[in-house]
Design an enzyme around this catalytic site. Structure first.
Site, PDB file in Angstrom:
ATOM      1  N   SER A 154       0.798  -1.091  -0.083  1.00  0.00           N
ATOM      2  CA  SER A 154       0.207   0.056   0.019  1.00  0.00           C
ATOM      3  C   SER A 154       0.947   1.216   0.052  1.00  0.00           C
ATOM      4  O   SER A 154       1.853   1.304   0.461  1.00  0.00           O
ATOM      5  CB  SER A 154      -0.790  -0.198   1.167  1.00  0.00           C
ATOM      6  OG  SER A 154      -1.405   1.208   1.370  1.00  0.00           O
TER       7      SER A 154
ATOM      8  N   TYR B 269      -1.635  -0.567  10.048  1.00  0.00           N
ATOM      9  CA  TYR B 269      -1.964  -0.943   8.816  1.00  0.00           C
ATOM     10  C   TYR B 269      -0.716  -0.755   7.964  1.00  0.00           C
ATOM     11  O   TYR B 269      -0.388  -1.859   7.364  1.00  0.00           O
ATOM     12  CB  TYR B 269      -3.408  -0.376   8.012  1.00  0.00           C
ATOM     13  CG  TYR B 269      -3.302  -0.483   6.764  1.00  0.00           C
ATOM     14  CD1 TYR B 269      -3.857  -1.861   6.434  1.00  0.00           C
ATOM     15  CD2 TYR B 269      -3.133   0.429   5.681  1.00  0.00           C
ATOM     16  CE1 TYR B 269      -3.901  -1.948   4.760  1.00  0.00           C
ATOM     17  CE2 TYR B 269      -3.287   0.245   4.485  1.00  0.00           C
ATOM     18  CZ  TYR B 269      -3.551  -1.082   3.989  1.00  0.00           C
ATOM     19  OH  TYR B 269      -3.839  -1.316   2.717  1.00  0.00           O
TER      20      TYR B 269
HETATM   21  N1  LIG Z   1      -8.320  -0.465  -2.272  1.00  0.00           N
HETATM   22  C1  LIG Z   1      -7.522   0.318  -1.931  1.00  0.00           C
HETATM   23  O1  LIG Z   1      -7.609   1.594  -1.964  1.00  0.00           O
HETATM   24  C2  LIG Z   1      -6.262  -0.133  -1.560  1.00  0.00           C
HETATM   25  C3  LIG Z   1      -4.871   0.571  -1.252  1.00  0.00           C
HETATM   26  C4  LIG Z   1      -3.831   0.044  -0.918  1.00  0.00           C
HETATM   27  C5  LIG Z   1      -3.763  -1.375  -0.740  1.00  0.00           C
HETATM   28  N2  LIG Z   1      -4.989  -2.109  -0.866  1.00  0.00           N
HETATM   29  C6  LIG Z   1      -4.567  -3.453  -0.443  1.00  0.00           C
HETATM   30  O2  LIG Z   1      -5.326  -4.189  -1.613  1.00  0.00           O
HETATM   31  C7  LIG Z   1      -6.019  -5.690  -1.212  1.00  0.00           C
HETATM   32  C8  LIG Z   1      -7.212  -5.562  -1.583  1.00  0.00           C
HETATM   33  O3  LIG Z   1      -7.947  -4.545  -1.114  1.00  0.00           O
HETATM   34  P1  LIG Z   1      -9.501  -4.310  -1.303  1.00  0.00           P
HETATM   35  O4  LIG Z   1      -9.834  -2.928  -1.593  1.00  0.00           O
HETATM   36  O5  LIG Z   1     -10.086  -5.056  -2.385  1.00  0.00           O
HETATM   37  O6  LIG Z   1     -10.139  -4.694  -0.124  1.00  0.00           O
HETATM   38  P2  LIG Z   1     -11.538  -5.560   0.468  1.00  0.00           P
HETATM   39  O7  LIG Z   1     -11.471  -5.569   1.884  1.00  0.00           O
HETATM   40  O8  LIG Z   1     -12.542  -5.233  -0.398  1.00  0.00           O
HETATM   41  O9  LIG Z   1     -10.866  -7.298   0.089  1.00  0.00           O
HETATM   42  C9  LIG Z   1     -10.080  -7.973   0.929  1.00  0.00           C
HETATM   43  C10 LIG Z   1     -10.601  -9.353   0.924  1.00  0.00           C
HETATM   44  O10 LIG Z   1     -10.272 -10.237   1.726  1.00  0.00           O
HETATM   45  C11 LIG Z   1     -10.785 -10.961   2.775  1.00  0.00           C
HETATM   46  N3  LIG Z   1     -10.047 -11.395   3.970  1.00  0.00           N
HETATM   47  C12 LIG Z   1      -9.433 -10.455   4.975  1.00  0.00           C
HETATM   48  N4  LIG Z   1      -8.899 -11.240   5.727  1.00  0.00           N
HETATM   49  C13 LIG Z   1      -8.647 -12.456   5.310  1.00  0.00           C
HETATM   50  C14 LIG Z   1      -8.409 -13.590   5.781  1.00  0.00           C
HETATM   51  N5  LIG Z   1      -7.645 -13.666   6.975  1.00  0.00           N
HETATM   52  N6  LIG Z   1      -8.369 -14.848   5.033  1.00  0.00           N
HETATM   53  C15 LIG Z   1      -9.369 -14.898   3.974  1.00  0.00           C
HETATM   54  N7  LIG Z   1     -10.050 -13.779   3.507  1.00  0.00           N
HETATM   55  C16 LIG Z   1      -9.540 -12.742   4.215  1.00  0.00           C
HETATM   56  C17 LIG Z   1     -12.067  -9.948   3.110  1.00  0.00           C
HETATM   57  O11 LIG Z   1     -13.202 -10.687   3.566  1.00  0.00           O
HETATM   58  C18 LIG Z   1     -12.072  -9.109   1.752  1.00  0.00           C
HETATM   59  O12 LIG Z   1     -13.216  -9.756   0.883  1.00  0.00           O
HETATM   60  C19 LIG Z   1      -5.821  -5.432   0.522  1.00  0.00           C
HETATM   61  O13 LIG Z   1      -4.472  -6.024   0.841  1.00  0.00           O
HETATM   62  C20 LIG Z   1      -5.537  -3.916   0.726  1.00  0.00           C
HETATM   63  O14 LIG Z   1      -4.958  -3.707   2.017  1.00  0.00           O
HETATM   64  C21 LIG Z   1      -6.094  -1.527  -1.264  1.00  0.00           C
END
Ligand SMILES: NC(=O)c1ccc[n+]([C@@H]2O[C@H](COP(=O)([O-])OP(=O)(O)OC[C@H]3O[C@@H](n4cnc5c(N)ncnc54)[C@H](O)[C@@H]3O)[C@@H](O)[C@H]2O)c1
Length: 349
Positions: A134, A159
């Site tokens: 991130s 985080y």
């Molecule tokens: N969306 C953004 O702006 C953004 C920015 C920077 C980084 N990220 C990273 O990208 C990745 C995806 O983000 P996103 O926006 O799709 O988030 P999201 O929360 O929609 O997706 C994450 C998914 O992981 C699942 N999850 C969480 N813990 C789990 C576990 N222990 N076992 C199995 N499943 C689990 C959740 O149920 C969820 O569906 C994440 O690592 C997030 O930190 C996202």
């Protein structure tokens, strides 16, 4: 024979879009997710349901398994029976602000869960592990735009600390077990099927309902908002581009984004930072409604500005974001209205 990919967090926002694209490209996929209730589980189930509605030729290559990264034995069995060649880790406890309320959720999913996944990848000698990091790893950095070679030792949220830890853990496995890993530092990703805990989603929903939106740091925030299709293109373009050891790695002036081991780190951003208030104006224009705004001070744990230098990913895979904020937000709002059918907008039209 289709190439096999295991994708975690498949019911999540970026995971769902990535899985859809990979299936369209002919990969065979297993998606796993624990479907936790950090936000609306109906939305997560609807995303999974939407993948199964894809054309039959595509959806025969898809299987969803409800599994938590903490269930190591179950994870092992999935790896052993499916034998993925590539792994994409998008499962995580996301969100900066929630990490003050529930720190253990971050340690469990992002640290212990990620270690379990690394162990599975090591045992199976998979070709490439791609994982989400991130922009928040840049923490207290002030020298914009953020560059992968910047120092990232000053996180301002738990985080961010877990995401930076993932990069360090991945490096260790790349070094010890020759596991090729690529970490992608995503910058504020938005788009259809998005995340209800994120600003653009909350603003849209509140503006529609005539509720007041909270704007922190009195609006003096800047974000490099990145459209989800651009992020998915980056992911899918580098999936089979396995990092190799950097021959020119300088041990005396080490670049943190490269290594003597098969390890890379890249920013994935729009490279067009936008003021939060300008971003809100675009949402207002798309909705044809003004927001009631409450200006509040900066919250501890937030960063003031993000901006991505994307030269490295451009050199590596020709990455160029293509979606303007106006175009991306229009697509998000169209999806939001189709999906939630808000009374307020339907009555008006
Ligand atoms: N969306 C953004 O702006 C953004 C920015 C920077 C980084 N990220 C990273 O990208 C990745 C995806 O983000 P996103 O926006 O799709 O988030 P999201 O929360 O929609 O997706 C994450 C998914 O992981 C699942 N999850 C969480 N813990 C789990 C576990 N222990 N076992 C199995 N499943 C689990 C959740 O149920 C969820 O569906 C994440 O690592 C997030 O930190 C996202």
């Amino acid at each position: 024979m289709s190439k096999k990919v295991l994708i975690t967090g498949a019911a999540g926002f970026i995971g769902f879009h990535t899985a859809t694209k990979l299936l369209e490209q002919g990969y065979e996929l297993i998606g796993i997710d624990n479907l936790n209730d950090y936000y609306d589980t109906e939305l997560k189930k609807a995303r999974i349901g939407n993948i199964s509605k894809l054309n039959k030729l595509i959806s025969k290559n898809w299987r969803f398994i409800k599994c938590d990264l903490l269930e190591k034995e179950k994870l092992d069995n999935i790896f052993k029976s499916f034998q993925p060649e590539y792994v994409i880790n998008l499962a995580a406890q996301a969100g900066v602000r929630y990490s003050k309320e529930n720190p253990s959720a971050y340690i469990n999913s992002n640290i212990v869960g990620f270690m379990n996944l690394l162990e599975c990848c090591r045992d199976l000698k998979i070709k490439h592990l791609l994982y989400a990091s991130s922009s928040s790893v840049y923490g207290g950095n002030k020298n914009l735009p953020f560059c992968e070679k910047n120092e990232v030792s000053h996180p301002v949220s738990l985080y961010a600390a877990t995401k930076r830890s993932n990069e360090l853990m991945a490096h260790t496995y790349s070094h010890l077990y020759n596991l090729p890993t690529t970490g992608l530092r995503f910058f504020t990703v938005y788009g259809p099927w998005g995340r209800p805990d994120m600003g653009y989603f909350i603003f849209t929903s509140k503006i529609i309902k005539d509720e007041t939106i909270k704007i922190f740091n009195n609006g003096q925030m800047m974000r490099d908002f990145t459209y989800v299709d651009d992020v998915v293109n980056a992911l899918t373009n580098i999936l089979e581009k396995t990092p190799c050891a950097s021959d020119d790695f300088d041990f005396y002036r080490p670049n943190p984004s490269k290594s003597w081991a098969p390890y890379r780190l890249f920013n994935v951003g729009n490279s067009n930072p936008t003021k939060l208030l300008d971003f809100i104006s675009i949402i207002e224009n798309c909705l044809g409604k003004k927001a009631n705004k409450e200006f509040l001070p900066m919250q501890l744990g937030d960063v003031e500005s993000t901006s991505a230098n994307i030269n490295e990913l451009n050199k590596w895979a020709g990455f160029e974001p293509k979606t303007s904020l106006k175009e991306g937000l229009e697509k998000f709002i169209k999806w939001y209205i189709d999906f939630y059918k808000p009374d307020q907008l339907i009555k008006k039209s």
